[in-house]
Design an enzyme around this catalytic site. Structure first.
Site, PDB file in Angstrom:
ATOM      1  N   CYS A   1       0.828  -1.188   0.000  1.00 51.42           N
ATOM      2  CA  CYS A   1       0.000   0.000   0.000  1.00 51.42           C
ATOM      3  C   CYS A   1       0.870   1.249   0.000  1.00 51.42           C
ATOM      4  O   CYS A   1       2.087   1.184  -0.159  1.00 51.42           O
ATOM      5  CB  CYS A   1      -0.904   0.010   1.238  1.00 51.42           C
TER       6      CYS A   1
ATOM      7  N   LEU B   1      -3.715  -1.664  -1.620  1.00 52.78           N
ATOM      8  CA  LEU B   1      -3.709  -2.736  -2.598  1.00 52.78           C
ATOM      9  C   LEU B   1      -4.013  -4.006  -1.814  1.00 52.78           C
ATOM     10  O   LEU B   1      -3.191  -4.467  -1.020  1.00 52.78           O
ATOM     11  CB  LEU B   1      -2.348  -2.841  -3.290  1.00 52.78           C
TER      12      LEU B   1
ATOM     13  N   ILE C   1      -4.286  -7.565  -0.488  1.00 49.50           N
ATOM     14  CA  ILE C   1      -3.516  -8.798  -0.669  1.00 49.50           C
ATOM     15  C   ILE C   1      -3.978  -9.880   0.296  1.00 49.50           C
ATOM     16  O   ILE C   1      -4.287 -10.992  -0.097  1.00 49.50           O
ATOM     17  CB  ILE C   1      -2.005  -8.544  -0.433  1.00 49.50           C
TER      18      ILE C   1
ATOM     19  N   GLU D   1       4.068  -6.323   4.393  1.00 46.72           N
ATOM     20  CA  GLU D   1       3.517  -7.613   4.808  1.00 46.72           C
ATOM     21  C   GLU D   1       4.281  -8.114   6.031  1.00 46.72           C
ATOM     22  O   GLU D   1       5.504  -7.990   6.099  1.00 46.72           O
ATOM     23  CB  GLU D   1       3.660  -8.661   3.689  1.00 46.72           C
TER      24      GLU D   1
ATOM     25  N   GLY E   1      14.283 -12.309  -6.882  1.00 48.15           N
ATOM     26  CA  GLY E   1      15.490 -12.830  -6.257  1.00 48.15           C
ATOM     27  C   GLY E   1      16.428 -11.798  -5.674  1.00 48.15           C
ATOM     28  O   GLY E   1      17.575 -12.130  -5.346  1.00 48.15           O
TER      29      GLY E   1
END
Length: 611
Positions: free
Chosen positions: A2, A49, A51, A73, A352
């Site tokens: 977000c 956003l 999730i 997150e 990665g």
């Protein structure tokens, strides 16, 4: 994933800065939901956003007199939630947002020590009128601030708060160091009045005073034996945690070992996972064939795009607008297009980034094995050899002798050195010796000496504190968010770091390769053609295109930008001419100057640029 904007008012008579319009500048970070909170001395704006817990967890999130905005997150939120429930806490949502705020209710400012994730959050206490916030360990999620006598403004991207400034002034320290590093160093920005919240730091605002406190440090010192099983187990665990979402997840896939490890493990958990790759259709600058071969071996779909020179050029103004600060890394445009394509299929992608810094992956780290015999000689002997190398003509071996006889801190500034100090002096007006790269890096090298790091650990330490934060993570976050998707980096996980910190030198580099133990840990599951493949990076054909249409765009931009009082344009254009005429490969140098000029047109001149 977000974006948020916060304004803390020191002066209660100055409390209407139209936060709604500021938040719209970062709508791309969270197009699914917009929320606001206002109190007498603070305003919070949030763009979501969705999730995790699509229907719940909207922000600003309120609980027990605390209000929070949070970007990122928390990957161990399920474990934390279970512990909190056992302590008597109740939850109204399934979101990691509520878990984070509840963890703060339980532990206060100490909550940062048990978080596993990427985050930039701010919590307001409605009773005490105080603020607490933090940015994640590595600096994965950005957070900027500006402060004056009336207010403190904090935002996920500085384009959201730049309009609050009465005057915008180029940060000359940032400009001068940028010309050597190709990016603005962490904690600073190219705008003098705006700073970054340092990674691995928490902060408070009490009685109008903003204060920062470090909560995280890295120790690249082997304290226990690490095996291939340790590496394998922790990476599998990290990737599994990074796959948690209530939306579709995909993975970026280049021709390298890092993204292949991520894709391999992810495909074992999600067999129908989609992978995404980008190329440029120029020989020597394309790994699409390798990526497709890897995807076929794994049995997963590989969606590929090729970016033409014309598409690359047209995208540049939007790319640099989304970056905030200039980052002279041509690969960011490829990531921008890759993110745009991925957004058609998924909302989350794994990538990665971070493996090279943690596991010893850059080819330059291997130089230790070639220079150590001379580097470990007594000082007087090295001095004689260095004197000889200085008077040698440009020939094979001259660079080797220079590197072997020159201390790291006098020459190594990370993965990309664009201009030496003597060249910067020719480019930048009002040159300041205090901004030379050796002086900029002095505290970082001092820390490495105090911790008694070896040669390679010292290089890693420099890269973690400069290149990773200023280049790699900036372009990863900003380019993915420009497409409104969440990019996750499972190598940059605090539990993975705790394993990587203990690697011995021989587990990082050998005479022939890098990331030795990481490759060994996955040599039986990652496709064979990838495991021992040497690092190529993210090749972008700007060297070729600068002799074509891109060169015309660069020349026009440098000529038209109103930077005559800052840089020597004649010198910059001479570099371009020499490149076009094959006198020298000046592509990286030209691109660095061009990137600054384009940024200046967009953010300082407030010009609508199109190519």
């Amino acid at each position: 994933m977000c974006g948020h904007v916060s304004i803390y008012y020191k002066n209660k008579n100055h409390n209407n800065l139209n936060i709604e319009s500021l938040a719209e500048k970062i709508n791309h970070r969270g197009p699914n939901y917009t929320g606001f909170f206002k109190d007498e001395n603070i305003e919070l704006a949030f763009k979501r956003l969705s999730i995790i817990d699509i229907s719940g967890g909207s922000q600003p999130f309120k609980k027990d007199g605390k209000t929070m905005v949070f970007n990122g997150e928390i990957y161990n939120y399920k474990e934390l939630k279970e512990e909190l429930i056992n302590k008597g806490y109740e939850f109204s949502t399934e979101s990691d947002t509520e878990v984070l705020l509840t963890t703060y209710l339980e532990l206060g400012e100490e909550c940062v020590h048990i978080l596993r994730g990427m985050f930039a959050f701010l919590i307001y206490d409605e009773k005490t009128k105080e603020v607490f916030g933090a940015r994640d360990h590595f600096g994965i999620k950005p957070l900027y601030y500006t402060e004056n006598d009336d207010f403190i403004a904090i935002a996920s991207e500085y384009k959201a708060i730049v309009d609050l400034l009465d005057n915008i002034e180029v940060n000359m320290k940032s400009l001068q160091s940028y010309l050597s590093f190709q990016y603005v160093l962490p904690n600073e920005t190219m705008i003098k009045e705006i700073k970054q919240v340092p990674s691995g730091h928490s902060f408070t605002i009490k009685n109008g005073v903003l204060k920062f406190e470090p909560y995280h440090s890295v120790e690249l010192l082997p304290k226990r034996e690490i095996t291939t099983k340790d590496v394998r187990d922790i990476m599998e665990d990290s990737i599994e945690h990074h796959l948690m979402a209530n939306v579709d997840v995909g993975t970026f896939l280049s021709g390298g070992v890092d993204s292949s490890i991520v894709a391999t493990i992810a495909s074992q958990r999600i067999p129908n996972i989609k992978s995404f790759s980008v190329g440029f259709g120029v020989e020597g600058y394309d790994e699409l064939e390798v990526a497709k071969k890897t995807a076929d071996k794994l049995g997963i779909e590989n969606i590929q795009i090729k970016v033409s020179q014309e598409e690359y050029i047209r995208a540049l103004p939007e790319v640099f607008y989304h970056l905030d600060d200039p980052v002279a890394d041509p690969s960011e445009v490829g990531i921008y297009f890759l993110s745009k394509e991925a957004a058609k299929h998924v909302t989350v992608v794994l990538s990665g980034e971070g493996a090279d810094e943690l596991f010893g992956g850059y080819n330059i780290y291997k130089e230790y094995n070639s220079v150590k015999n001379i580097a470990n000689m007594p000082g007087p002997v090295k001095s004689i050899i260095k004197t000889v190398s200085n008077i040698m003509p440009d020939m094979k071996g001259k660079s080797y002798l220079y590197r072997a006889t020159t201390e790291l801190e006098d020459r190594y500034i990370g993965n990309a050195k664009i201009f030496e100090n003597i060249e910067v002096q020719k480019i930048v007006k009002n040159y300041n010796e205090n901004y030379e790269y050796q002086k900029i890096l002095e505290p970082i090298y001092k820390e490495a000496r105090n911790k008694k790091y070896d040669y390679v650990a010292t290089m890693q330490h420099v890269d973690m504190n400069t290149w990773l934060k200023g280049d790699i993570l900036q372009k990863a976050d900003k380019m993915s968010m420009a497409a409104s998707i969440e990019l996750r980096v499972p190598f940059l996980d605090i539990d993975v770091l705790r394993v990587a910190e203990n690697l011995r030198l021989d587990q990082k580099i050998s005479k022939d390769n890098t990331k030795v133990l990481l490759r060994e840990a996955f040599n039986d599951v990652v496709p064979e053609h990838v495991v021992q493949k040497k690092k190529l990076g993210f090749p972008t054909p700007t060297r070729v295109w600068l002799k074509d249409k891109l060169g015309n765009v660069v020349r026009q931009t440098i000529s038209e930008a109103k930077v005559d009082d800052l840089i020597n344009k004649a010198y910059a254009l001479k570099l371009l001419d020499d490149h076009i005429n094959d006198v020298h490969d000046n592509s990286r140098k030209i691109w660095t100057i061009f990137s600054f000029c384009l940024w200046h047109m967009i953010f300082i001149e407030n010009k609508k640029v199109t190519f």
